[in-house]
Write a protein that holds these residues in place. Structure first.
Motif, mmCIF file in Angstrom:
data_model
loop_
_atom_site.group_PDB
_atom_site.id
_atom_site.type_symbol
_atom_site.label_atom_id
_atom_site.label_comp_id
_atom_site.label_asym_id
_atom_site.label_seq_id
_atom_site.Cartn_x
_atom_site.Cartn_y
_atom_site.Cartn_z
ATOM 1 N N TYR A 19 -4.849 8.246 -4.206
ATOM 2 C CA TYR A 19 -5.081 7.259 -3.214
ATOM 3 C C TYR A 19 -6.377 6.909 -2.889
ATOM 4 O O TYR A 19 -6.749 8.215 -2.441
ATOM 5 N N PHE A 65 -4.515 2.706 -5.928
ATOM 6 C CA PHE A 65 -3.268 3.901 -6.101
ATOM 7 C C PHE A 65 -3.237 3.942 -7.525
ATOM 8 O O PHE A 65 -3.138 3.079 -8.521
ATOM 9 N N ARG A 70 -1.190 6.582 -10.652
ATOM 10 C CA ARG A 70 -0.398 7.652 -11.120
ATOM 11 C C ARG A 70 -0.656 8.376 -12.393
ATOM 12 O O ARG A 70 -0.771 7.574 -13.410
ATOM 13 N N ILE A 76 0.912 7.283 3.024
ATOM 14 C CA ILE A 76 0.613 8.619 2.680
ATOM 15 C C ILE A 76 1.413 9.669 3.586
ATOM 16 O O ILE A 76 0.290 9.475 4.833
ATOM 17 N N PHE A 103 0.695 10.689 -15.509
ATOM 18 C CA PHE A 103 1.788 11.486 -15.744
ATOM 19 C C PHE A 103 1.186 12.597 -16.388
ATOM 20 O O PHE A 103 0.306 12.792 -17.369
ATOM 21 N N TYR A 141 -11.861 -6.213 -5.064
ATOM 22 C CA TYR A 141 -11.091 -6.218 -6.067
ATOM 23 C C TYR A 141 -10.903 -4.219 -6.536
ATOM 24 O O TYR A 141 -11.816 -3.854 -6.016
ATOM 25 N N ILE A 142 -9.768 -4.256 -6.985
ATOM 26 C CA ILE A 142 -9.552 -2.592 -7.253
ATOM 27 C C ILE A 142 -10.722 -2.201 -8.070
ATOM 28 O O ILE A 142 -11.025 -2.820 -9.183
ATOM 29 N N ASP A 202 0.811 -1.213 -0.027
ATOM 30 C CA ASP A 202 -0.281 -0.038 0.062
ATOM 31 C C ASP A 202 0.570 1.125 0.206
ATOM 32 O O ASP A 202 1.941 1.340 0.670
ATOM 33 N N PRO A 203 0.330 2.197 -0.768
ATOM 34 C CA PRO A 203 1.214 3.593 -0.773
ATOM 35 C C PRO A 203 0.883 4.106 0.806
ATOM 36 O O PRO A 203 0.099 3.942 1.369
ATOM 37 N N VAL A 209 -0.898 11.919 -8.270
ATOM 38 C CA VAL A 209 -1.386 10.493 -7.796
ATOM 39 C C VAL A 209 -2.527 10.692 -6.975
ATOM 40 O O VAL A 209 -2.880 11.430 -6.282
ATOM 41 N N PRO A 221 1.927 -0.028 -21.216
ATOM 42 C CA PRO A 221 2.663 -1.289 -21.398
ATOM 43 C C PRO A 221 1.878 -2.486 -21.444
ATOM 44 O O PRO A 221 2.251 -3.478 -22.007
ATOM 45 N N SER A 225 -4.087 -3.081 -16.907
ATOM 46 C CA SER A 225 -4.149 -3.161 -15.511
ATOM 47 C C SER A 225 -5.427 -2.801 -15.105
ATOM 48 O O SER A 225 -6.396 -2.122 -15.629
ATOM 49 N N TRP A 226 -5.811 -2.920 -13.734
ATOM 50 C CA TRP A 226 -7.066 -2.627 -12.909
ATOM 51 C C TRP A 226 -7.331 -1.013 -13.007
ATOM 52 O O TRP A 226 -8.399 -0.519 -13.345
ATOM 53 N N MET A 227 -6.042 -0.221 -12.811
ATOM 54 C CA MET A 227 -6.406 1.162 -12.770
ATOM 55 C C MET A 227 -6.223 1.672 -14.248
ATOM 56 O O MET A 227 -6.322 2.998 -14.225
ATOM 57 N N GLU A 285 -6.259 -9.669 -6.452
ATOM 58 C CA GLU A 285 -7.048 -9.914 -7.734
ATOM 59 C C GLU A 285 -6.508 -11.290 -8.582
ATOM 60 O O GLU A 285 -7.268 -11.860 -9.460
ATOM 61 N N THR A 304 -7.517 -0.010 -1.077
ATOM 62 C CA THR A 304 -6.241 0.863 -1.065
ATOM 63 C C THR A 304 -5.589 0.953 -2.540
ATOM 64 O O THR A 304 -4.550 0.830 -2.739
ATOM 65 N N GLU A 317 1.263 -1.667 -11.574
ATOM 66 C CA GLU A 317 0.368 -2.099 -10.505
ATOM 67 C C GLU A 317 0.514 -3.521 -10.332
ATOM 68 O O GLU A 317 0.797 -4.278 -10.876
#
Lengths: 319, 270
Positions: free
Chosen positions: B133, B140, B142, A197, B144, B107-108, A194-195, B131, B152, B155-157, A296, B138, A291
């Motif tokens: 959160y 997360f 990013r 903060i 840009f 799940y995210i 987890d990040p 970013v 690449p 993914s989930w996010m 999952e 949890t 990620e």
């Protein structure tokens, strides 16, 4: 003439490059904080605890290092070399998936151990109270390790990881983190966890904290060093058998363009009679962290439990 | 009547002010609007993006406190323009939501679902990165800023590139794996979805959120959701951990539990 100009420019660029590097090293964020941002590998050649043969010897001589580092990498990743078709070959191969850190970058670290406090480089023994607590925890699971998901480790359950929780220590694989900064905040995100903060806006850790798996952190700048205090751990977080009263102080600073120094101190009198801590380098990674969706993709948990059920049915059939 | 007029006038004034350069918005060091802080949506979009009346809870025993509350929906134009077979798929999701909703498995949430789940999220902003959160799972992400990083892998996010368009932070999201849903009613997009999010501050403590979803494999045309987000102004507020894994374990792995053993009551033990 044109060619000549570009040659001159190229020469000039080469001449000022070291100056730029110097400037970059001292770079600060737009709002004036020291800049720690980037992606880093936690891998280092120093083991957590020092081999007893080195006694109080904190550093290797430069000529001792190569052999030490080679042995260290072999010790950690050597068992990837196994005979196909044997039982020993059925294991999680780090090298196969390019997960082992020895394939990545790491800074020169002449230390004989990550632990530097106490002087012998070894974690102090658990107190009697902590030993009893550890035994109690083990007793709850004994013989029931495969009964249900709640009996598995917090890491297998995708809840916490030692490579991301304070204090951050390298693990077997994916020991990478990235640091982001914004005004009044530093974010430390472990690749698998987890990040965190971390506010650096002057607030203090409250006396009363709700228990959190990763604890609650606040930071401050001590010159160019980020100092992070973390407390309020979930009683079941139990990092190395610690109690929920564990407090962690981390000190992170830039050493050069490619390296941060990460130092930590752990205080928990219910678990260790004296505070202990260590230091190791974080080495800049080229590239990004992606990620890590643990829950999952947690086929491992299902496979562990279904494997146990299959084994039980097999044993019952034999009787 | 007077009240309605005043309210209408206030709205018009707000709309007019939005079109002009805002001087009352918090600004970052680079002069861009500062979106930093903890935000949350206050609506029923997490139940159903489309307009909906109240509904029985997914398990009757849960009773009234877990019944689905009504809401006007957040889809611009009201209805999601599904292709016919995709709408049937959505309806199947709804029928199977107790088992299949990825939210129930911890799940995210993906994008845009994480934004309007009923949990807070924190935005941290610098010139190079934004970013976010999210409390649930949890999660997360990013973003840009002014980069053109290519996704690449899925993914989930997903993969987010952002840029400023005046006071609006526009985020281009691709590389989504299409495994999450858009709400608890089973609305969804596929892994081919291209999402354009727009975060526009309307004042120091609220902003407009818009997400346009393009996905020709599921929808007949791009469509947009729009809702305000509210800043959480509670003193010393922090986004607490919501590690939902323990609460989903019985649902996911319960069938693999040793016969005769019981799931843990209350806090997980080990």
């Amino acid at each position: 003439m044109k060619h000549r100009n570009s040659l001159i420019l190229a020469g000039l660029a080469a001449a000022i490059a070291p100056l730029c590097a110097q400037a970059q090293r001292e770079a600060r964020t737009a709002w004036g904080d020291p800049d720690l941002t980037g992606a880093y590998s936690e891998f280092t050649t120093a083991p957590l605890e020092r081999d007893a043969k080195y006694a109080d010897k904190e550093f290797l001589a430069r000529e001792e290092y190569e052999e030490f580092a080679k042995n260290r990498v072999e010790q950690r990743f050597g068992d990837d070399e196994t005979e196909p078709g044997t039982q020993a070959d059925v294991h999680y191969s780090m090298a196969q998936f390019q997960l082992s850190e020895n394939e990545g970058v790491h800074s020169l670290n002449l230390r004989t151990s990550i632990v530097t406090q106490p002087k012998n480089g070894r974690i102090p023994p658990l107190t009697a109270e902590a030993t009893a607590r550890q035994a109690e925890r083990a007793a709850v699971r004994r013989g029931k390790e495969f009964d249900g998901p709640e009996m598995r480790s917090l890491t297998e359950r995708c809840i916490i990881w030692s490579s991301t929780q304070a204090p951050i220590l390298p693990r077997g694989y994916n020991s990478n983190l990235q640091i982001f900064q914004s005004p009044g905040y530093v974010v430390i995100q472990g690749e698998m966890g987890d990040p965190r903060i971390i506010p650096t806006d002057g607030r203090k850790l409250p006396d009363k904290l709700l228990p959190q798996w990763n604890g609650t952190s606040v930071g401050r700048w001590d010159g160019d060093t980020l100092v992070v205090e973390t407390a309020g751990f979930h009683p079941e977080s139990a990092w190395r058998n610690a109690s929920e009263n564990m407090r962690v102080t981390e000190r992170i600073k830039r050493v050069d363009e490619d390296t941060l120094e990460y130092a930590f101190t752990v205080t928990d009198p219910k678990t260790w009679a004296e505070p202990w801590g260590g230091v190791y380098p974080l080495t800049k990674l080229d590239g990004l962290l992606y990620e890590y969706a643990c829950t999952e993709g947690n086929y491992g948990m299902a496979n562990i439990l279904s494997g146990a059920r299959t084994a039980e049915r097999g044993a019952a059939a034999k009787q | 009547m007077t009240r309605i007029l005043i309210a209408a006038l206030a709205l018009l004034t707000a709309a007019a002010a939005q079109a002009q350069v805002r001087t009352d918005l918090p600004r970052a060091t680079n002069g861009k609007p500062d979106l930093s802080g903890v935000w949350q949506a206050i609506n029923t979009a997490h139940w159903n993006l489309e307009p909906h009346v109240s509904e029985y809870p997914v398990v009757l025993e849960l009773g009234a406190q877990f019944a689905v509350p009504p809401g006007p929906g957040v889809v611009v134009g009201g209805e999601i323009p599904y292709l016919p077979e995709a709408r049937a798929e959505r309806d199947k999701h709804f029928q199977n939501r107790l088992i299949d909703d990825p939210e129930g498995k911890c799940y995210i949430g993906g994008v845009p679902r994480s934004t309007y789940m009923p949990y807070p999220f924190q935005i941290l902003q610098s010139e190079r990165d934004v970013v976010i959160y999210y409390q649930f799972a949890t999660a997360f992400r990013r973003i840009f800023v002014d980069g053109k990083e290519e996704a690449p892998l899925d993914s989930w996010m997903g993969w987010s590139n952002g840029h400023w368009d005046g006071n609006t932070f526009v985020v281009d999201v691709t590389g989504l794996n299409g495994l999450t849903w858009l709400d608890r009613a089973g609305n969804y997009a596929s892994g081919s979805a291209h999402i354009t999010e727009r975060y526009t501050p309307l004042g120091p403590n609220h902003m407009q959120y818009e997400a346009t979803i393009e996905d020709p494999t599921v929808f007949s045309r791009p469509w947009t959701i729009r809702m305000p987000l509210y800043r959480i102004v509670d003193e010393n507020f922090r986004v607490l951990e919501f590690k939902c894994e323990p609460y989903a374990e019985e649902k996911i792995y319960g069938h693999l539990r040793k016969p005769g053993t019981e799931p843990p009551a209350g806090a997980p033990s080990r």
